[in-house]
Design an enzyme around this catalytic site. Sequence first.
Site, short mmCIF file in Angstrom:
data_model
loop_
_atom_site.label_atom_id
_atom_site.label_comp_id
_atom_site.label_asym_id
_atom_site.label_seq_id
_atom_site.Cartn_x
_atom_site.Cartn_y
_atom_site.Cartn_z
N SER A 47 -1.99 -2.22 9.05
CA SER A 47 -0.53 -2.08 9.75
C SER A 47 -0.48 -1.63 11.10
O SER A 47 0.70 -2.13 11.77
CB SER A 47 0.35 -1.70 8.80
N LYS A 114 -10.73 1.51 2.75
CA LYS A 114 -10.03 0.52 1.99
C LYS A 114 -10.12 -0.81 2.38
O LYS A 114 -10.30 -1.15 3.59
CB LYS A 114 -8.44 1.05 2.02
N GLU A 183 0.31 -3.07 -4.44
CA GLU A 183 1.36 -3.43 -3.21
C GLU A 183 2.17 -4.47 -4.05
O GLU A 183 1.95 -5.54 -4.33
CB GLU A 183 0.81 -3.94 -1.83
O1 KIV Z 1 -2.04 -1.19 6.34
C1 KIV Z 1 -1.43 -0.58 5.67
O2 KIV Z 1 -0.39 0.24 6.11
C2 KIV Z 1 -1.43 -0.90 4.11
C3 KIV Z 1 -0.54 -0.05 3.39
C4 KIV Z 1 0.59 -0.82 3.06
C5 KIV Z 1 -1.02 0.31 1.93
O3 KIV Z 1 -2.38 -1.40 3.68
#
Ligand code: KIV
Length: 265
Positions: A47, A114, A183
């Site tokens: 993000s 992640k 999510e």
């Molecule tokens: O990139 C991000 O901020 C995310 C969160 C919304 C879990 O993947």
Amino acid sequence: MQDKVTTIKLRMMKERGEKISALTAYDYITAKILDESGIDIILVGDSAANVFAGYEYTLKISMEEMLYHTRAVKNGVKRALVIADMPFLSYQCGVEEAVRNAGNFLKAGASAVKLEGGKSVINIVKRLVDFGIPVMGHIGLTPQSVHKLGGYSVHGDSPDAERELMEDALALRDAGAFSIVLEKIVSECAKKITEKLEIPTIGIGAGKFCDGQILVYADMLGLNKEFHLKFVHIYANIYDDMLTAFKNYIKDVKEKKFPSEDESY
Ligand code: KIV
């Protein structure tokens, strides 16, 4: 200082019924404040593409940019678990490339990575875990698939969709993921997944039954005036505070009030 947060500790927190707190960060100062606040997880989320770089989609951010953000965040953190988000095309093109990119995140200071997807990324998750790289899964709304999904809608709202998500979650667990982000999933579906798994679920727009919660830090600080997401609780109005401070500074400069004698040599 409290003990460092590890993936093992997160699992123990789930066992004890202790909720896990997580927020994103992309820079040193924010990470430092977050770490001091006692947050459990800091996600260097892709993000950053939207919040930091102003790109429309997360798809645009590169490995180099994400490595830069990861290094900056790590420099501000002593206790929280730092997780780096693998950007689009850093793990989809083959296991070897995924291992190299994930390894580079660990070299940059992250303790885990992640990645988005369920059954489709299982081989990659297995290999990363085999090589000692802890992996957090991410299912439900996966922004890197925005064009396939056709937008940012809610997931798990039909029996079929719920079954799919449950299968994805179980496959990620079996592949060795230490935790899964859920999510924008309806609460009841997130609850069933959370109850079924031994590993912690971290929700964003997935209701109160998840083992932990994550938000994008800029959203919860009220830094984002462009849109409001139903699942974001706003804890401050930093956009307005910054705007006022900048305007006051400009006024002082124009009116020759800054710098004062005390602020000069
Ligand atoms: O990139 C991000 O901020 C995310 C969160 C919304 C879990 O993947």
